[in-house]
Write an enzyme that holds these catalytic residues in place. Sequence first.
Site, PDB file in Angstrom:
ATOM      1  N   ARG A   1       0.943  -1.218   0.030  1.00 36.49           N
ATOM      2  CA  ARG A   1       0.002  -0.054  -0.032  1.00 36.49           C
ATOM      3  C   ARG A   1       0.787   1.316   0.179  1.00 36.49           C
ATOM      4  NH1 ARG A   1      -3.483   2.753   4.396  1.00 36.49           N
ATOM      5  NH2 ARG A   1      -5.039   3.879   3.065  1.00 36.49           N
TER       6      ARG A   1
ATOM      7  N   HIS B   1       0.670   4.362  -2.564  1.00 29.78           N
ATOM      8  CA  HIS B   1       0.572   5.546  -2.297  1.00 29.78           C
ATOM      9  C   HIS B   1       1.645   6.579  -2.891  1.00 29.78           C
ATOM     10  CE1 HIS B   1      -2.766   5.507   1.127  1.00 29.78           C
ATOM     11  NE2 HIS B   1      -3.089   4.879   0.028  1.00 29.78           N
TER      12      HIS B   1
ATOM     13  N   GLY C   1       4.516  10.670  -8.298  1.00 26.07           N
ATOM     14  CA  GLY C   1       5.246   9.449  -8.937  1.00 26.07           C
ATOM     15  C   GLY C   1       6.022   8.765  -7.637  1.00 26.07           C
TER      16      GLY C   1
ATOM     17  N   ASN D   1      -3.108   8.502   5.001  1.00 28.75           N
ATOM     18  CA  ASN D   1      -1.700   7.875   5.481  1.00 28.75           C
ATOM     19  C   ASN D   1      -1.924   7.569   6.999  1.00 28.75           C
ATOM     20  OD1 ASN D   1      -0.534   7.743   3.010  1.00 28.75           O
ATOM     21  ND2 ASN D   1       0.440   9.803   3.354  1.00 28.75           N
TER      22      ASN D   1
ATOM     23  N   HIS E   1      -6.110  -5.720  -2.707  1.00 30.56           N
ATOM     24  CA  HIS E   1      -7.048  -5.884  -1.458  1.00 30.56           C
ATOM     25  C   HIS E   1      -7.257  -7.220  -1.232  1.00 30.56           C
ATOM     26  CE1 HIS E   1      -8.749  -1.275  -1.621  1.00 30.56           C
ATOM     27  NE2 HIS E   1      -7.338  -1.500  -1.599  1.00 30.56           N
TER      28      HIS E   1
END
Length: 328
Positions: free
Chosen positions: A64, A68, A74, A96, A195
């Site tokens: 994850r 992010h 980028g 976050n 997920h």
Amino acid sequence: MKMQTNILLLVCLVLFTSFLGVCQAGSLRKNFYHKTCPRAEQIVKSVTWKHVASNPNLPAKLLRMHFHDCFVRGCEASVLLNSTGNGPVEKDAIPNLTLSGFDVVDDIKAAVEKECEGVVSCADILALAARDSVSFPFHHPMWKVLTGRRDGIVSSRFEALANIPAPFFNFTQLKNNFASKNLTLHDLVVLSGGHTIGIGHCNLFSSRLYNFTGKGDQDPSLDPKYANFLKSKCKSLGDNTTTVPMDPSNNFQKFDSSYYSILLQNKGLFQSDAALLTNKQSKKTVKELVNQSDFFTEFAQSMKRMGAIQVLTGKAGEIRKHCWKVNS
Ligand code: HEM
Ligand SMILES: *[C@@H]1O[C@H](CO)[C@@H](O)[C@H](O)[C@H]1NC(C)=O
Ligand SMILES: *[C@@H]1O[C@H](CO)[C@@H](O)[C@H](O)[C@H]1NC(C)=O
Ligand SMILES: *[C@@H]1O[C@H](CO)[C@@H](O)[C@H](O)[C@H]1NC(C)=O
Ligand SMILES: *[C@@H]1O[C@H](CO)[C@@H](O)[C@H](O)[C@H]1NC(C)=O
Ligand SMILES: *[C@@H]1O[C@H](CO)[C@@H](O)[C@H](O)[C@H]1NC(C)=O
Ligand SMILES: *[C@@H]1O[C@H](CO)[C@@H](O)[C@H](O)[C@H]1NC(C)=O
Ligand SMILES: CC(=O)N[C@H]1CO[C@H](CO)[C@@H](O)[C@@H]1O
């Protein structure tokens, strides 16, 4: 899709001898550090595996985190930066709040720096560590990671909020969000398969249980039995501490294609998961990806594309000394 990939591979193979570089994502390369730090990838893997061996939740955190990172400015490790007092950074943004694994990245970086100081970027370390952590149970790399990324020097909470898709996004919003990163509808469905591992906090989906349209109702697209199970875990709309596995079918730490099976049973946890069934084309892809070997093949392709978003290469950016702060 398969066919296209094969043709592309063939074209790449033919061109490769005469025109090195054509088939690389941006200017990322395979084994970028083979001369400057030959053991870099080996070190990342061994430190990552050491941590995963004692923390099976880590693959979800690192996967994850890499996602992010790539979606904000980028893949240039801005997600790793700590605030210096000059305004809130990505780590401080709402999406976050539940990221972790930063300490593991710092540990890997320290080991790599000990071997070759100032050579290997934090962005590459994160991309490799995400791959290696997910690959741990399989004993072999689940996807190829090209390297040569450099580290950015800016991180802002505002940009994180603006770029990271929210769990209540509908299909159109998800598709547009991915398109803004030059990722396709196919990438959206494939990468959502991430997920299959990890957890979600109650408050990010509990409106589906208790107040879907503001009338104290339940999301009709959610399987009623599963909704009852979720209600037994998440007792109120505002519960931001309880977590549930995103994949209720088997082991939520197991990287497999069961995400797509549970999705088709209307047991996708977030609205953004359920949204993948609201479009004909994406629903078709969901059905295809139930086949695990196809999912693994496609995930490898899409991760390569995600890992190349807006990368800094050549002389752009810097090689950070510490992943949590820019060089001074
Ligand atoms: C398509 C849009 C996406 C949305 C709206 C979304 C949203 C979310 C949300 C809300 C969570 C729960 C966070 C928490 O409660 O702690 C989560 C977890 C997670 N996401 Fe996504 N995500 C998306 C795409 C992705 C992609 C592309 C990947 C990687 C390929 C990914 C990998 C993960 C993983 C592994 C977790 C579990 C983290 C953990 O266990 O701590 N997600 N996501
Ligand atoms: C950076 O922030 C993380 C949490 O986001 C924290 O655990 C770590 O101690 C911080 N590092 C430094 C050197 O301040
Ligand atoms: C998706 O959400 C956007 C923004 O809220 C809205 O304008 C649009 O109508 C929604 N699309 C669908 C198909 O519900
Ligand atoms: C997407 O592709 C276009 C055209 O090649 C490019 O200008 C743009 O910077 C790309 N966007 C991202 C986020 O990579
Ligand atoms: C449900 O949503 C409506 C409309 O947004 C709001 O007025 C109401 O207070 C919410 N109910 C609860 C229990 O939060
Ligand atoms: C969780 O909710 C409580 C009560 O609304 C709030 O005080 C707290 O800051 C929230 N915590 C997080 C991590 O969002
Ligand atoms: C999954 O796809 C592969 C090839 O893509 C095929 O060989 C295999 O038979 C499929 N498995 C199932 C269960 O359909
Ligand atoms: C894991 C992490 O870094 N969480 C941070 C998210 O942002 C809040 C501030 O809004 C910090 O307190 C957390 O440490």
